[in-house]
Design a protein around this motif. Sequence first.
Motif, mmCIF file in Angstrom:
data_model
loop_
_atom_site.group_PDB
_atom_site.id
_atom_site.type_symbol
_atom_site.label_atom_id
_atom_site.label_comp_id
_atom_site.label_asym_id
_atom_site.label_seq_id
_atom_site.Cartn_x
_atom_site.Cartn_y
_atom_site.Cartn_z
ATOM 1 N N ASN A 9 5.856 4.407 -7.003
ATOM 2 C CA ASN A 9 5.714 3.558 -5.833
ATOM 3 C C ASN A 9 4.430 3.992 -5.147
ATOM 4 O O ASN A 9 4.445 4.707 -4.155
ATOM 5 C CB ASN A 9 6.928 3.674 -4.907
ATOM 6 N N THR A 10 3.326 3.579 -5.750
ATOM 7 C CA THR A 10 1.996 3.941 -5.271
ATOM 8 C C THR A 10 1.265 2.675 -4.858
ATOM 9 O O THR A 10 1.327 1.662 -5.546
ATOM 10 C CB THR A 10 1.198 4.659 -6.384
ATOM 11 N N PHE A 11 0.579 2.757 -3.722
ATOM 12 C CA PHE A 11 -0.234 1.658 -3.233
ATOM 13 C C PHE A 11 -1.675 2.131 -3.092
ATOM 14 O O PHE A 11 -1.927 3.239 -2.614
ATOM 15 C CB PHE A 11 0.245 1.190 -1.850
ATOM 16 N N TRP A 12 -2.618 1.283 -3.474
ATOM 17 C CA TRP A 12 -4.022 1.515 -3.191
ATOM 18 C C TRP A 12 -4.388 0.561 -2.069
ATOM 19 O O TRP A 12 -4.102 -0.636 -2.143
ATOM 20 C CB TRP A 12 -4.883 1.236 -4.414
ATOM 21 N N VAL A 13 -5.010 1.083 -1.034
ATOM 22 C CA VAL A 13 -5.333 0.284 0.145
ATOM 23 C C VAL A 13 -6.839 0.342 0.367
ATOM 24 O O VAL A 13 -7.402 1.415 0.596
ATOM 25 C CB VAL A 13 -4.602 0.814 1.399
ATOM 26 N N ASP A 14 -7.483 -0.816 0.269
ATOM 27 C CA ASP A 14 -8.911 -0.927 0.524
ATOM 28 C C ASP A 14 -9.099 -1.594 1.876
ATOM 29 O O ASP A 14 -8.741 -2.761 2.046
ATOM 30 C CB ASP A 14 -9.593 -1.746 -0.577
ATOM 31 N N ILE A 15 -9.648 -0.838 2.823
ATOM 32 C CA ILE A 15 -9.842 -1.333 4.189
ATOM 33 C C ILE A 15 -11.324 -1.592 4.397
ATOM 34 O O ILE A 15 -12.160 -0.720 4.132
ATOM 35 C CB ILE A 15 -9.336 -0.315 5.230
ATOM 36 N N SER A 16 -11.638 -2.775 4.882
ATOM 37 C CA SER A 16 -13.024 -3.147 5.134
ATOM 38 C C SER A 16 -13.635 -2.222 6.180
ATOM 39 O O SER A 16 -13.006 -1.895 7.178
ATOM 40 C CB SER A 16 -13.081 -4.593 5.628
ATOM 41 N N ASN A 17 -14.863 -1.798 5.936
ATOM 42 C CA ASN A 17 -15.566 -0.977 6.930
ATOM 43 C C ASN A 17 -15.840 -1.763 8.196
ATOM 44 O O ASN A 17 -16.021 -1.180 9.260
ATOM 45 C CB ASN A 17 -16.882 -0.448 6.358
ATOM 46 N N SER A 18 -15.852 -3.087 8.089
ATOM 47 C CA SER A 18 -16.102 -3.905 9.283
ATOM 48 C C SER A 18 -14.838 -4.099 10.117
ATOM 49 O O SER A 18 -14.907 -4.616 11.221
ATOM 50 C CB SER A 18 -16.676 -5.261 8.877
ATOM 51 N N ALA A 19 -13.695 -3.665 9.592
ATOM 52 C CA ALA A 19 -12.437 -3.810 10.341
ATOM 53 C C ALA A 19 -12.469 -2.910 11.570
ATOM 54 O O ALA A 19 -12.760 -1.726 11.471
ATOM 55 C CB ALA A 19 -11.242 -3.456 9.460
ATOM 56 N N GLU A 20 -12.179 -3.490 12.721
ATOM 57 C CA GLU A 20 -12.181 -2.734 13.969
ATOM 58 C C GLU A 20 -10.870 -1.972 14.170
ATOM 59 O O GLU A 20 -10.799 -1.094 15.008
ATOM 60 C CB GLU A 20 -12.417 -3.684 15.148
#
Length: 190
Positions: free
Chosen positions: A145-156
């Motif tokens: 039960n593994t998730f990879w999470v890519d968060i935008s650098n532009s996300a405030e």
Amino acid sequence: MAQSQQISVTNRYVIQDKHFSSDDKYVITDEAGNIHYKVDSTLFILGDKLILSDAAGTEIIQIRQENLHFHQTYNIFSIRRDEQETRLASIKRTGLPGQHKLEISAVNGNYIMEKRGSIFSQEFTLKKDDNIIAIVTKDTAPSKNTFWVDISNSAEELHAFILALVIVLSCAQRLPGNPLSTPHQGNVKA
């Protein structure tokens, strides 16, 4: 991975659910394996509580499952020691089983987390104002039960808040009544 078409530069986190761990329920690292956050659970009679702490052990976010609702419902609170507890968001799972759509009403706006592609897809998008701020991919291996999470650098948004939303997604995907997949299988404190 197709997210390069959706998000330009990202911060990637890996969330591992530790089903049978004696200390942490979830461990959140970067790709190099450096621990950024840990999540511990507390079992209460009317709902589970998950505590997200930074790598130093400072508790920063609490996730509470509310059991007396038609739809699965969770609340996220800020719990920093020097501040009063503040509700950051209310999350409701909507849609048909298998869709895993989350409607998020937060203090800084509304979000939608939903599955991309077919019902068999294991990729989700987190959107705010129709802008993708994170892409979440779940490992398809049944033993993980593994998730990879890519968060935008532009996300405030704060990364800890976005990662807490992914923890809610993990909890909302579990089948009711399955004792191996209840949110409190980690370090249980009564």
